[in-house]
Write a protein that holds these residues in place. Structure first.
Motif, short mmCIF file in Angstrom:
data_model
loop_
_atom_site.label_atom_id
_atom_site.label_comp_id
_atom_site.label_asym_id
_atom_site.label_seq_id
_atom_site.Cartn_x
_atom_site.Cartn_y
_atom_site.Cartn_z
N PRO A 1 38.44 52.25 -15.00
CA PRO A 1 37.95 51.57 -13.79
C PRO A 1 37.00 50.42 -14.08
CG PRO A 1 36.97 53.76 -14.01
CD PRO A 1 38.08 53.68 -15.02
N PHE A 2 36.37 50.42 -15.24
CA PHE A 2 35.45 49.35 -15.61
C PHE A 2 36.14 47.99 -15.57
CE2 PHE A 2 33.74 46.63 -19.02
CZ PHE A 2 32.43 46.49 -18.60
N PHE A 3 37.33 47.91 -16.15
CA PHE A 3 38.04 46.63 -16.19
C PHE A 3 38.53 46.22 -14.81
CE2 PHE A 3 38.54 48.42 -20.49
CZ PHE A 3 37.88 47.44 -21.20
N GLY A 4 38.93 47.19 -13.99
CA GLY A 4 39.32 46.88 -12.64
C GLY A 4 38.19 46.28 -11.84
N ARG A 5 36.98 46.76 -12.07
CA ARG A 5 35.82 46.21 -11.37
C ARG A 5 35.54 44.77 -11.81
NH1 ARG A 5 30.90 50.17 -12.06
NH2 ARG A 5 30.00 48.75 -10.51
N ILE A 6 35.76 44.47 -13.08
CA ILE A 6 35.59 43.10 -13.55
C ILE A 6 36.59 42.17 -12.87
CG2 ILE A 6 35.83 41.57 -15.54
CD1 ILE A 6 34.58 43.73 -17.25
N VAL A 7 37.86 42.59 -12.83
CA VAL A 7 38.89 41.77 -12.19
C VAL A 7 38.54 41.54 -10.72
CG1 VAL A 7 41.30 41.70 -11.47
CG2 VAL A 7 40.71 42.50 -13.77
N ASP A 8 38.07 42.59 -10.05
CA ASP A 8 37.70 42.47 -8.64
C ASP A 8 36.57 41.45 -8.46
OD1 ASP A 8 37.86 43.23 -5.89
OD2 ASP A 8 36.04 44.42 -6.16
N GLY A 9 35.56 41.53 -9.32
CA GLY A 9 34.44 40.59 -9.21
C GLY A 9 34.84 39.16 -9.51
N VAL A 10 35.69 38.98 -10.51
CA VAL A 10 36.15 37.63 -10.87
C VAL A 10 36.99 37.03 -9.74
CG1 VAL A 10 37.71 36.35 -12.41
CG2 VAL A 10 36.02 37.93 -13.37
N MET A 11 37.93 37.82 -9.21
CA MET A 11 38.78 37.30 -8.13
C MET A 11 37.96 36.99 -6.89
SD MET A 11 42.32 39.47 -8.44
CE MET A 11 43.07 38.41 -7.19
N GLY A 12 36.97 37.83 -6.60
CA GLY A 12 36.13 37.58 -5.44
C GLY A 12 35.34 36.30 -5.55
N ALA A 13 34.98 35.91 -6.77
CA ALA A 13 34.22 34.67 -6.97
C ALA A 13 35.13 33.45 -7.05
CB ALA A 13 33.38 34.77 -8.24
N LEU A 14 36.35 33.62 -7.57
CA LEU A 14 37.24 32.48 -7.73
C LEU A 14 37.98 32.12 -6.45
CD1 LEU A 14 38.94 33.17 -11.20
CD2 LEU A 14 37.26 31.39 -10.66
N ARG A 15 38.39 33.13 -5.67
CA ARG A 15 39.26 32.86 -4.52
C ARG A 15 38.64 31.88 -3.53
NH1 ARG A 15 40.41 37.86 -3.07
NH2 ARG A 15 42.37 37.97 -4.20
N PRO A 16 37.35 32.01 -3.15
CA PRO A 16 36.80 31.03 -2.20
C PRO A 16 36.78 29.61 -2.73
CG PRO A 16 35.40 33.00 -2.35
CD PRO A 16 36.39 33.08 -3.47
N ARG A 17 36.89 29.47 -4.05
CA ARG A 17 36.90 28.14 -4.65
C ARG A 17 38.32 27.61 -4.86
NH1 ARG A 17 32.44 31.00 -7.14
NH2 ARG A 17 30.55 29.73 -7.22
N GLY A 18 39.31 28.37 -4.38
CA GLY A 18 40.70 27.94 -4.55
C GLY A 18 41.18 28.04 -5.98
N MET A 19 40.56 28.93 -6.78
CA MET A 19 40.93 29.09 -8.18
C MET A 19 41.50 30.49 -8.41
SD MET A 19 37.63 27.25 -9.96
CE MET A 19 38.42 27.14 -11.58
N HIS A 20 42.15 30.66 -9.57
CA HIS A 20 42.82 31.91 -9.84
C HIS A 20 42.62 32.32 -11.31
CE1 HIS A 20 44.86 31.60 -5.98
NE2 HIS A 20 45.05 30.33 -6.27
N PRO A 21 42.54 33.63 -11.58
CA PRO A 21 42.44 34.09 -12.97
C PRO A 21 43.80 34.26 -13.61
CG PRO A 21 42.23 35.96 -11.50
CD PRO A 21 42.42 34.75 -10.62
N MET A 22 43.85 34.05 -14.92
CA MET A 22 45.04 34.34 -15.72
C MET A 22 44.65 35.44 -16.69
SD MET A 22 46.31 30.48 -16.66
CE MET A 22 47.60 31.16 -17.70
N LEU A 23 45.21 36.63 -16.51
CA LEU A 23 44.85 37.76 -17.36
C LEU A 23 45.52 37.61 -18.71
CD1 LEU A 23 43.44 40.48 -17.70
CD2 LEU A 23 45.51 41.57 -16.80
N MET A 24 44.71 37.72 -19.77
CA MET A 24 45.22 37.58 -21.13
C MET A 24 44.65 38.72 -21.97
SD MET A 24 44.46 33.45 -21.41
CE MET A 24 45.71 33.04 -22.64
N LEU A 25 45.52 39.48 -22.63
CA LEU A 25 45.09 40.57 -23.50
C LEU A 25 45.16 40.10 -24.95
CD1 LEU A 25 46.76 43.74 -21.93
CD2 LEU A 25 44.51 42.75 -21.48
N ALA A 26 44.10 40.37 -25.70
CA ALA A 26 44.03 39.95 -27.10
C ALA A 26 43.69 41.17 -27.94
CB ALA A 26 42.99 38.84 -27.27
N GLU A 27 44.68 42.04 -28.13
CA GLU A 27 44.43 43.32 -28.78
C GLU A 27 44.68 43.31 -30.28
OE1 GLU A 27 48.65 43.60 -27.08
OE2 GLU A 27 46.81 42.43 -26.87
#
Length: 343
Positions: A89-115
């Motif tokens: 759930p930790f990572f889900g909360r990060i995605v939620d916070g990032v999307m909440g901050a980007l969406r009002p600015r008309g921006m979008h996240p691109m999820l990238m995994l670097a394992e």
């Protein structure tokens, strides 16, 4: 079929100039917040859709941000890593916070995994090619080389958590030692005299700092030694650690686990062994995630405001993009003890 709405249509509905509409849509700073909201409402009313290709030619922005979750493996089980990321759930909360901050600015996240090392090279190559305006990096390993790789490649980068090695990038973090101190003081106030701890991985700064903060607080109250078992922030490691600690220290009466997943597993082990929580053993976690509220009894924990921290990452990155060459900034959030039934 009618023509698509234009900037002029938005300006007419909003009652402002075309130039003002353009500034709001392109994310220009120093536009009154009330005017910004009026323009955004007019955009919704008219159905206007900016031409992203044309806008990027003007602003040299893509409107996308890379959200990179990075481990430090060198060819491990990639599928297992993905399951780990998407189940925590930790990572889900990060995605939620990032999307909440980007969406009002008309921006979008691109999820990238670097394992893996190859995946990290690919992430750097893609970001250098300009597919996103910058990177928000969440690293799960202290020796992860990706922060240094991104900054060396000139990619604007903001980190979740202070890096183990200094790099010229901004970051957000929590005062982890203070949070662990709150947990220690709460256990002591309850009358716990034989506490133990399930720490996080000690090659991660957060794991080190939570353990140090807990032990320092205990030492100030006369507890020179607190038995510890090292976990890795997973439920399985919490179960294994609690089983071991209970076997080696059967008279324990308090547990501090370095995250909620491990704390929830500890509660389950204690109950299976006939120990009542909190009557026989008090348990405290860390993060205040969904694992804390779904545990029975409800889990006392130290809150880490992950969503707010993720939103602040976005703010730091956009500020860096608007002011190239400015010094990287850090923002440290304060923890809070959330008392529930487990302690």
């Amino acid at each position: 079929m009618g023509r698509p709405p234009t900037l002029e249509d938005v300006a007419r509905v909003a009652g402002v100039s075309r130039a003002t509409v353009s500034r709001v849509i392109n994310g220009t700073r120093n536009v009154d917040p009330a005017i910004q909201e009026t323009v955004r409402a007019a955009v919704r009313t008219t159905g206007y859709a900016p031409n992203s290709a044309a806008r990027s030619l003007v602003t040299r922005r893509t409107g996308a941000v890379g959200l990179v979750i990075s481990g430090a493996g060198e060819g491990g089980d990639e599928a297992a890593y993905r399951r780990y990321v998407f189940s925590d759930p930790f990572f889900g909360r990060i995605v939620d916070g990032v999307m909440g901050a980007l969406r009002p600015r008309g921006m979008h996240p691109m999820l990238m995994l670097a394992e893996t090392s190859d995946a990290r090279e690919q992430v750097v190559a893609h970001l250098r090619q300009g597919i996103a305006d910058g990177a928000l990096l969440v690293s799960t390993h202290g020796e992860d080389p990706l922060p240094g790789m991104l900054t060396a490649a000139g990619v604007p980068t903001v980190l979740f958590a202070r890096p183990a090695r200094p790099v010229p990038a901004g970051y957000v973090d929590l005062a982890h030692r203070d949070g662990a101190r709150l947990a220690a003081e709460h256990l002591l106030a309850r009358g716990c005299r034989r506490p133990v701890t399930i720490c996080g991985p000690l090659d991660v700064l957060a794991g080190q700092e939570r353990l140090d903060g807990f032990n320092q607080a205990m030492a100030r109250h006369g507890h020179a030694y607190v038995p510890c078992a090292e976990g890795n922030f997973t439920a399985a490691s919490g179960e294994q650690s609690m089983t071991r600690l209970l076997r080696e220290h059967p008279d324990l009466d308090g547990v501090f686990a370095a995250n909620d997943l491990m704390a929830r597993a500890a509660v389950q082990v204690l109950r299976e062994q006939g120990r009542r929580v909190p009557e026989d053993v008090a348990v405290i976690g860390f993060d205040d995630s969904s694992a804390a509220t779904s545990t029975r009894p409800g889990l006392t924990t130290v809150r880490q405001p992950v969503e707010e921290m993720a939103g602040e990452m976005v703010t730091l990155l956009l500020t860096a993009l608007e002011s190239p060459g400015s010094s990287p900034r850090s923002v440290i959030f304060e923890p809070e003890l959330v008392a529930r039934e487990s302690a």
